[in-house]
Design an enzyme around this catalytic site. Structure first.
Site, PDB file in Angstrom:
ATOM      1  N   PHE A 132       4.801   4.614 -13.583  1.00 20.15           N
ATOM      2  CA  PHE A 132       3.336   4.590 -13.521  1.00 20.15           C
ATOM      3  C   PHE A 132       2.858   5.618 -12.506  1.00 20.15           C
ATOM      4  O   PHE A 132       3.675   6.238 -11.798  1.00 20.15           O
ATOM      5  CB  PHE A 132       2.845   3.175 -13.153  1.00 20.15           C
ATOM      6  CG  PHE A 132       3.298   2.706 -11.788  1.00 20.15           C
ATOM      7  CD1 PHE A 132       2.508   2.903 -10.664  1.00 20.15           C
ATOM      8  CD2 PHE A 132       4.517   2.065 -11.621  1.00 20.15           C
ATOM      9  CE1 PHE A 132       2.913   2.479  -9.409  1.00 20.15           C
ATOM     10  CE2 PHE A 132       4.931   1.626 -10.368  1.00 20.15           C
ATOM     11  CZ  PHE A 132       4.133   1.839  -9.258  1.00 20.15           C
ATOM     12  N   ASP A 165       0.867  -1.185   0.000  1.00 20.20           N
ATOM     13  CA  ASP A 165       0.000   0.000   0.000  1.00 20.20           C
ATOM     14  C   ASP A 165       0.901   1.230   0.000  1.00 20.20           C
ATOM     15  O   ASP A 165       1.735   1.388   0.895  1.00 20.20           O
ATOM     16  CB  ASP A 165      -0.935  -0.009   1.208  1.00 20.20           C
ATOM     17  CG  ASP A 165      -2.104   0.938   1.005  1.00 20.20           C
ATOM     18  OD1 ASP A 165      -2.610   1.028  -0.143  1.00 20.20           O
ATOM     19  OD2 ASP A 165      -2.520   1.611   1.960  1.00 20.20           O
TER      20      ASP A 165
HETATM   21  P1  ITT Z   1      -2.974  -2.189  -5.485  1.00 20.06           P
HETATM   22  O1  ITT Z   1      -3.609  -1.510  -4.284  1.00 20.06           O
HETATM   23  O2  ITT Z   1      -3.884  -3.143  -6.186  1.00 20.06           O
HETATM   24  O3  ITT Z   1      -1.638  -2.797  -5.148  1.00 20.06           O
HETATM   25  P2  ITT Z   1      -2.820   0.519  -6.548  1.00 20.06           P
HETATM   26  O4  ITT Z   1      -2.244   1.053  -7.811  1.00 20.06           O
HETATM   27  O5  ITT Z   1      -4.233   0.895  -6.202  1.00 20.06           O
HETATM   28  O6  ITT Z   1      -2.630  -1.076  -6.579  1.00 20.06           O
HETATM   29  P3  ITT Z   1      -1.838   1.842  -4.124  1.00 20.06           P
HETATM   30  O7  ITT Z   1      -3.181   1.979  -3.525  1.00 20.06           O
HETATM   31  O8  ITT Z   1      -0.720   1.333  -3.270  1.00 20.06           O
HETATM   32  O9  ITT Z   1      -1.831   0.878  -5.398  1.00 20.06           O
HETATM   33  O10 ITT Z   1      -1.310   3.176  -4.770  1.00 20.06           O
HETATM   34  C1  ITT Z   1      -1.940   4.413  -4.593  1.00 20.06           C
HETATM   35  C2  ITT Z   1      -1.688   5.262  -5.803  1.00 20.06           C
HETATM   36  O11 ITT Z   1      -0.320   5.668  -5.797  1.00 20.06           O
HETATM   37  C3  ITT Z   1      -1.943   4.564  -7.127  1.00 20.06           C
HETATM   38  O12 ITT Z   1      -2.572   5.478  -8.002  1.00 20.06           O
HETATM   39  C4  ITT Z   1      -0.556   4.223  -7.625  1.00 20.06           C
HETATM   40  O13 ITT Z   1      -0.494   4.255  -9.047  1.00 20.06           O
HETATM   41  C5  ITT Z   1       0.285   5.329  -7.015  1.00 20.06           C
HETATM   42  N1  ITT Z   1       1.632   4.827  -6.738  1.00 20.06           N
HETATM   43  C6  ITT Z   1       1.986   3.835  -5.890  1.00 20.06           C
HETATM   44  N2  ITT Z   1       3.307   3.599  -5.969  1.00 20.06           N
HETATM   45  C7  ITT Z   1       3.798   4.475  -6.889  1.00 20.06           C
HETATM   46  C8  ITT Z   1       5.063   4.696  -7.443  1.00 20.06           C
HETATM   47  O14 ITT Z   1       6.120   3.979  -7.103  1.00 20.06           O
HETATM   48  N3  ITT Z   1       5.192   5.649  -8.376  1.00 20.06           N
HETATM   49  C9  ITT Z   1       4.119   6.382  -8.774  1.00 20.06           C
HETATM   50  N4  ITT Z   1       2.889   6.221  -8.317  1.00 20.06           N
HETATM   51  C10 ITT Z   1       2.716   5.269  -7.383  1.00 20.06           C
END
Ligand code: ITT
Length: 183
Positions: free
Chosen positions: A140, A65
Site C-alpha cells: 500500500f 505513525d
Molecule cells: P493511520 O494514521 O490511520 O494509521 P495512515 O495511512 O494515515 O493511517 P500514516 O499517517 O502512518 O498512516 O502513514 C503516512 C503515509 O505513509 C500514508 O500515506 C501511508 O499509506 C504511508 N505508509 C505508511 N506505512 C507504509 C508502508 O509500510 N509502506 C508504504 N507506505 C506506507
C-alpha cells in the site's frame, strides 16, 4: 492476548496480523479516529494519540505513525507523508525525484502500544531507495516506489518478506522484546 490496531489503514492491519501470529497475539482492526497532532516528531504524535485514546477508556491497543523520508528532499514527505500520498501521490513524488542522483530514502514507523496500563513507544527504520518508476501491485501507500534492496519494490515482494526487513517489522520486533514479560 488480543490487541486492537487503531488505524484507518487496512494494509497496516494485515502486516500486524501476520507479524503477531507467531507470538499468540490476536490483532483486531479498530477504526477509532484520534487527533494526529502536527509535529516534526513521529514519537510525539504517537504519545499524544495514546493519551487521547486512553482517556476515552481504551486499553490494549496499538497506534502507528509512519512516514517516508527522502534524503535528496531533506526528509520530505516525512511527517506529511499521509497528506502527500493523498494529494500528489507516488507519481508526484517520482516527478520531484526526476533526474536525482541521490535516491536514498528511509521508511520510519513509530508504534505506540498501551498494554496492561503500560505505554511502550518504539521506532523502526528501513533504509532503501526511491525507484525510477512505480512497480508491483502488492502492499500500500509508497510501497511501489520504495526498494530496500535496490531491485524490487516493497509492492513486489511477499508480505512476509516485507515484514522481515521493513520499518514496521523492525518496530514490531522491538515491541515484542519490550512486552516479553507479558507474553
Ligand atoms: P493511520 O494514521 O490511520 O494509521 P495512515 O495511512 O494515515 O493511517 P500514516 O499517517 O502512518 O498512516 O502513514 C503516512 C503515509 O505513509 C500514508 O500515506 C501511508 O499509506 C504511508 N505508509 C505508511 N506505512 C507504509 C508502508 O509500510 N509502506 C508504504 N507506505 C506506507
Amino acid at each position: 492476548m488480543r490487541l486492537s490496531i487503531v488505524t484507518s489503514n487496512p494494509g497496516k492491519v494485515a502486516e500486524y496480523q501476520r507479524s503477531f501470529e507467531g507470538y499468540g497475539i490476536e490483532a483486531v482492526h479498530l477504526r477509532e479516529p484520534y487527533d494526529e497532532v502536527q509535529s516534526s516528531d513521529l514519537g510525539e504524535v504517537v504519545r499524544k494519540g495514546i493519551g487521547e485514546l486512553r482517556s476515552r477508556g481504551l486499553s490494549d491497543f496499538i497506534i502507528d505513525d509512519s512516514g517516508l523520508f527522502i534524503d535528496r528532499l531533506k526528509g520530505f514527505p516525512g511527517v506529511w507523508s499521509a497528506y502527500v500520498q493523498k494529494t500528489i501521490g507516488n507519481d508526484g513524488v517520482l516527478k520531484l525525484m526526476q533526474g536525482a542522483g541521490d535516491r536514498g530514502a528511509e521508511f520510519r514507523c513509530c508504534i505506540g502500544c498501551c498494554i496492561g496500563g503500560r505505554d511502550i513507544v518504539v521506532t523502526g527504520v528501513c533504509r532503501g531507495s526511491i525507484l525510477e518508476g512505480g512497480r508491483g501491485a502488492g502492499g500500500f501507500g509508497y510501497d511501489p516506489i520504495f526498494s530496500h534492496d535496490g531491485r524490487r519494490s516493497f509492492a513486489e515482494i511477499p508480505l512476509d518478506e516485507k515484514n522481515g526487513v521493513s520499518h514496521r517489522g523492525v518496530a514490531v520486533r522491538m515491541l515484542i522484546e519490550e512486552m516479553r514479560d507479558l507474553l
